[in-house]
Write an enzyme that holds these catalytic residues in place. Sequence first.
Site, PDB file in Angstrom:
ATOM      1  N   CYS A   1      13.987  10.293   6.830  1.00 33.56           N
ATOM      2  CA  CYS A   1      13.943   9.965   8.263  1.00 33.56           C
ATOM      3  C   CYS A   1      15.009  10.075   9.253  1.00 33.56           C
ATOM      4  O   CYS A   1      15.059  10.619  10.233  1.00 33.56           O
ATOM      5  CB  CYS A   1      13.162   8.625   8.529  1.00 33.56           C
ATOM      6  SG  CYS A   1      13.949   7.468   7.397  1.00 33.56           S
TER       7      CYS A   1
ATOM      8  N   GLU B   1       9.424   1.449  11.124  1.00 32.17           N
ATOM      9  CA  GLU B   1      10.528   2.493  10.902  1.00 32.17           C
ATOM     10  C   GLU B   1       9.925   3.654  10.748  1.00 32.17           C
ATOM     11  O   GLU B   1       9.021   4.116   9.791  1.00 32.17           O
ATOM     12  CB  GLU B   1      11.170   2.221   9.508  1.00 32.17           C
ATOM     13  CG  GLU B   1      12.475   2.576   9.469  1.00 32.17           C
ATOM     14  CD  GLU B   1      12.511   3.902   8.919  1.00 32.17           C
ATOM     15  OE1 GLU B   1      12.471   5.126   9.556  1.00 32.17           O
ATOM     16  OE2 GLU B   1      12.802   3.992   7.503  1.00 32.17           O
TER      17      GLU B   1
ATOM     18  N   LYS C   1       0.857  -1.267  -0.118  1.00 34.41           N
ATOM     19  CA  LYS C   1      -0.088  -0.031  -0.086  1.00 34.41           C
ATOM     20  C   LYS C   1       0.958   1.136   0.128  1.00 34.41           C
ATOM     21  O   LYS C   1       1.547   1.796   1.202  1.00 34.41           O
ATOM     22  CB  LYS C   1      -0.870   0.023   1.226  1.00 34.41           C
ATOM     23  CG  LYS C   1      -2.511   0.740   1.299  1.00 34.41           C
ATOM     24  CD  LYS C   1      -1.938   2.239   1.010  1.00 34.41           C
ATOM     25  CE  LYS C   1      -1.570   2.970   2.080  1.00 34.41           C
ATOM     26  NZ  LYS C   1      -1.299   4.416   1.704  1.00 34.41           N
TER      27      LYS C   1
ATOM     28  N   GLU D   1      10.090  16.250  14.774  1.00 35.03           N
ATOM     29  CA  GLU D   1      10.513  16.175  13.561  1.00 35.03           C
ATOM     30  C   GLU D   1       9.833  16.993  12.675  1.00 35.03           C
ATOM     31  O   GLU D   1       8.405  17.027  12.561  1.00 35.03           O
ATOM     32  CB  GLU D   1      10.269  14.404  13.207  1.00 35.03           C
ATOM     33  CG  GLU D   1      10.666  13.956  11.836  1.00 35.03           C
ATOM     34  CD  GLU D   1      10.364  12.561  11.582  1.00 35.03           C
ATOM     35  OE1 GLU D   1       9.136  12.180  11.577  1.00 35.03           O
ATOM     36  OE2 GLU D   1      11.333  12.001  10.922  1.00 35.03           O
TER      37      GLU D   1
HETATM   38  P1  NAI Z   1       1.851   8.452   7.421  1.00 30.31           P
HETATM   39  O1  NAI Z   1       2.566   7.945   8.612  1.00 30.31           O
HETATM   40  O2  NAI Z   1       0.824   9.338   7.862  1.00 30.31           O
HETATM   41  O3  NAI Z   1       1.808   7.906   6.592  1.00 30.31           O
HETATM   42  C1  NAI Z   1       2.672   6.760   5.916  1.00 30.31           C
HETATM   43  C2  NAI Z   1       1.949   5.517   5.321  1.00 30.31           C
HETATM   44  O4  NAI Z   1       0.811   5.117   6.575  1.00 30.31           O
HETATM   45  C3  NAI Z   1       1.127   5.988   4.150  1.00 30.31           C
HETATM   46  O5  NAI Z   1       1.279   4.855   3.303  1.00 30.31           O
HETATM   47  C4  NAI Z   1      -0.416   6.145   4.627  1.00 30.31           C
HETATM   48  O6  NAI Z   1      -1.357   5.975   3.983  1.00 30.31           O
HETATM   49  C5  NAI Z   1      -0.483   5.100   5.743  1.00 30.31           C
HETATM   50  N1  NAI Z   1      -1.250   5.394   6.658  1.00 30.31           N
HETATM   51  C6  NAI Z   1      -1.832   6.417   7.342  1.00 30.31           C
HETATM   52  N2  NAI Z   1      -2.912   6.262   8.313  1.00 30.31           N
HETATM   53  C7  NAI Z   1      -2.601   4.869   8.443  1.00 30.31           C
HETATM   54  C8  NAI Z   1      -3.441   3.980   9.237  1.00 30.31           C
HETATM   55  N3  NAI Z   1      -4.713   4.452  10.242  1.00 30.31           N
HETATM   56  N4  NAI Z   1      -3.091   2.385   9.260  1.00 30.31           N
HETATM   57  C9  NAI Z   1      -2.481   2.120   8.282  1.00 30.31           C
HETATM   58  N5  NAI Z   1      -1.587   3.008   7.321  1.00 30.31           N
HETATM   59  C10 NAI Z   1      -2.032   4.280   7.331  1.00 30.31           C
HETATM   60  O7  NAI Z   1       2.909   9.693   7.226  1.00 30.31           O
HETATM   61  P2  NAI Z   1       2.551  11.077   6.444  1.00 30.31           P
HETATM   62  O8  NAI Z   1       1.275  11.775   6.949  1.00 30.31           O
HETATM   63  O9  NAI Z   1       2.609  10.731   4.897  1.00 30.31           O
HETATM   64  O10 NAI Z   1       3.560  11.859   6.770  1.00 30.31           O
HETATM   65  C11 NAI Z   1       3.590  12.682   7.890  1.00 30.31           C
HETATM   66  C12 NAI Z   1       4.908  12.834   8.863  1.00 30.31           C
HETATM   67  O11 NAI Z   1       5.420  11.512   9.058  1.00 30.31           O
HETATM   68  C13 NAI Z   1       5.957  13.549   8.175  1.00 30.31           C
HETATM   69  O12 NAI Z   1       5.786  14.872   8.249  1.00 30.31           O
HETATM   70  C14 NAI Z   1       7.303  12.955   8.861  1.00 30.31           C
HETATM   71  O13 NAI Z   1       7.247  13.659  10.110  1.00 30.31           O
HETATM   72  C15 NAI Z   1       6.921  11.665   9.089  1.00 30.31           C
HETATM   73  N6  NAI Z   1       7.302  10.685   8.269  1.00 30.31           N
HETATM   74  C16 NAI Z   1       8.356   9.850   8.316  1.00 30.31           C
HETATM   75  C17 NAI Z   1       8.851   9.187   7.198  1.00 30.31           C
HETATM   76  C18 NAI Z   1      10.011   8.013   7.846  1.00 30.31           C
HETATM   77  O14 NAI Z   1      10.436   7.742   6.609  1.00 30.31           O
HETATM   78  N7  NAI Z   1      10.258   7.349   8.797  1.00 30.31           N
HETATM   79  C19 NAI Z   1       8.194   9.035   6.130  1.00 30.31           C
HETATM   80  C20 NAI Z   1       7.208   9.937   5.828  1.00 30.31           C
HETATM   81  C21 NAI Z   1       6.846  10.644   6.932  1.00 30.31           C
END
Ligand code: NAI
Length: 504
Positions: A297, A263, A188, A398
């Site tokens: 990240c 992660e 996904k 972050e």
């Molecule tokens: P997010 O954690 O909301 O999304 C990451 C993935 O999880 C996406 O595929 C999203 O559709 C999915 N997701 C969202 N809600 C979910 C749920 N309830 N159940 C299962 N899957 C779900 O991250 P987002 O909103 O894209 O980015 C927000 C913040 O997260 C960024 O500003 C940053 O701080 C952090 N981030 C960290 C990353 C890393 O590599 N550790 C990568 C991207 C974002």
Amino acid sequence: MTTIAQPIGETSGPRRYQLFIGGKFVDAKSGRTFDTIFPHDRSVQARVAEGDKADIDAAVAAARRAYDDTWSTMLPQERAKHLHRIADVMEQRAMDIAALETLDVGMPGMLATGMVMQAVEVFRYWAGWATKIHGLTSPSMQPGDYLGYTLREPLGVVGGITPWNGPFVMAAWKTAPALACGNTVVLKPAEHTPMTAMELARVAADAGLPEGVLNVVPGFGPTAGAALAQHTGVEKIAFTGEHVTGRLVVQGSVTNLKTVTLELGGKSPHIIFDDVDLETAVANALFGLYTNTGQICSAGTRLLVQKSMYDRFVERFVERSQQIVVGDPREFTTRMGPLVSEEQLLKVQRYVEIGKREGATLACGGGRPADPALANGFYHMPTVFSGVDNSMQIAQEEIFGPVGVVIPFEDEEDAVRIGNDVIYGLAAGVQTRDVKRAHRVARRLQAGTVWVNTWHKIESNAPFGGYKLSGYGRENGPTMIEYLTRLKQVWVDLNEFTVDLFGM
Ligand code: NAI
Ligand code: MG
């Protein structure tokens, strides 16, 4: 209707992508679609089928069939060949895939190409492992002749949930090792950046991967993502994203107690001692902070600089930050593109305001570029806060953008204390010429990866993951096999005469 995704490179109107389920490209059951835009100018790049729970159900069913019928019983060398074929097709298309990554994420072409080539390497690395996954024999410790051995078996269906910051390489991380271990996959991708995950589906289809072994269902987190996390037919979720979402995934996993690896983000300390060469230290710090517009990240966002060189460092770091060419990521000269989305830009702007309110010194940046050609994009200038105290919000949270904070420290003890004083523990780094100190500090930093005099060194053969709120489990390297297989212990009685304990 079943069609093949539109070829790369067609520019008349937005591309169209369907879901990839059971080897076929299909519309979402709901018929819904969503658009993905180029962060440079908000132009619509693709109309993408929006999967939700019903499509996840179909994908998991297809993955289960493929697991039972073909993939789990296939000879390991055949699985290896499939992974190699995928890598080959991917490599042929690398430039096209990188171009799409640039259009979806806004990352400069050079970086996008590097990441796609890394994904190719991920598949080759795991193709090698497919034939080397096996158990151990365990001699009986008590009297009697017994044969004990472990079978290392695949889990079944593995779900991958990826973020938007490095979509293609993330898709490779979730897919290649899971397949090498004999699992089938439902992926996904992040809703902001689904294009290259759909290209991975096309690569898999064209490389002849048996149907259902890899399924890709773009859609939103609370619908498609949550359905995957909660699905009782899924044995494991590999998740990358923010820690708040990570908790939701863990909560969802309780339905069938599936295993989860997480992660999550970071606020990584980059510790710079005063014995370093200033230019080298600054170059390394720039690379650690601004790569992918700070949307990594493991970015080195907390610059801890020894007091004795603090002013010199800040002056040069600011100078170099101001020289970074910010612009259209398709331009060869561009070093930093836009942020991925308006939401992300607003988040960065919010943190800049917070930093000012907290009393930090805005040493450079803090706003959007002046160039009117960039006015419609999600651009933000490289931004440095100096005079930062580690307790400030901008030092603890972050931001995920091109914003660095520079914090002074006294000595080694102080550096380690400040470095570890944060909820995250994904990466950390130390720059020094003192070999002993480098290793001492590396040992004491609470982080899954420590870089000495370098940054962003991440390889297929080395474990990557977090301490503390940066998550658990590891990706990459042989350790990952532990997270993608399970052990079965078999005991065999080899004694010619068995003692009949309940006999008369
Ligand atoms: P997010 O954690 O909301 O999304 C990451 C993935 O999880 C996406 O595929 C999203 O559709 C999915 N997701 C969202 N809600 C979910 C749920 N309830 N159940 C299962 N899957 C779900 O991250 P987002 O909103 O894209 O980015 C927000 C913040 O997260 C960024 O500003 C940053 O701080 C952090 N981030 C960290 C990353 C890393 O590599 N550790 C990568 C991207 C974002
Ligand atoms: Mg979110």
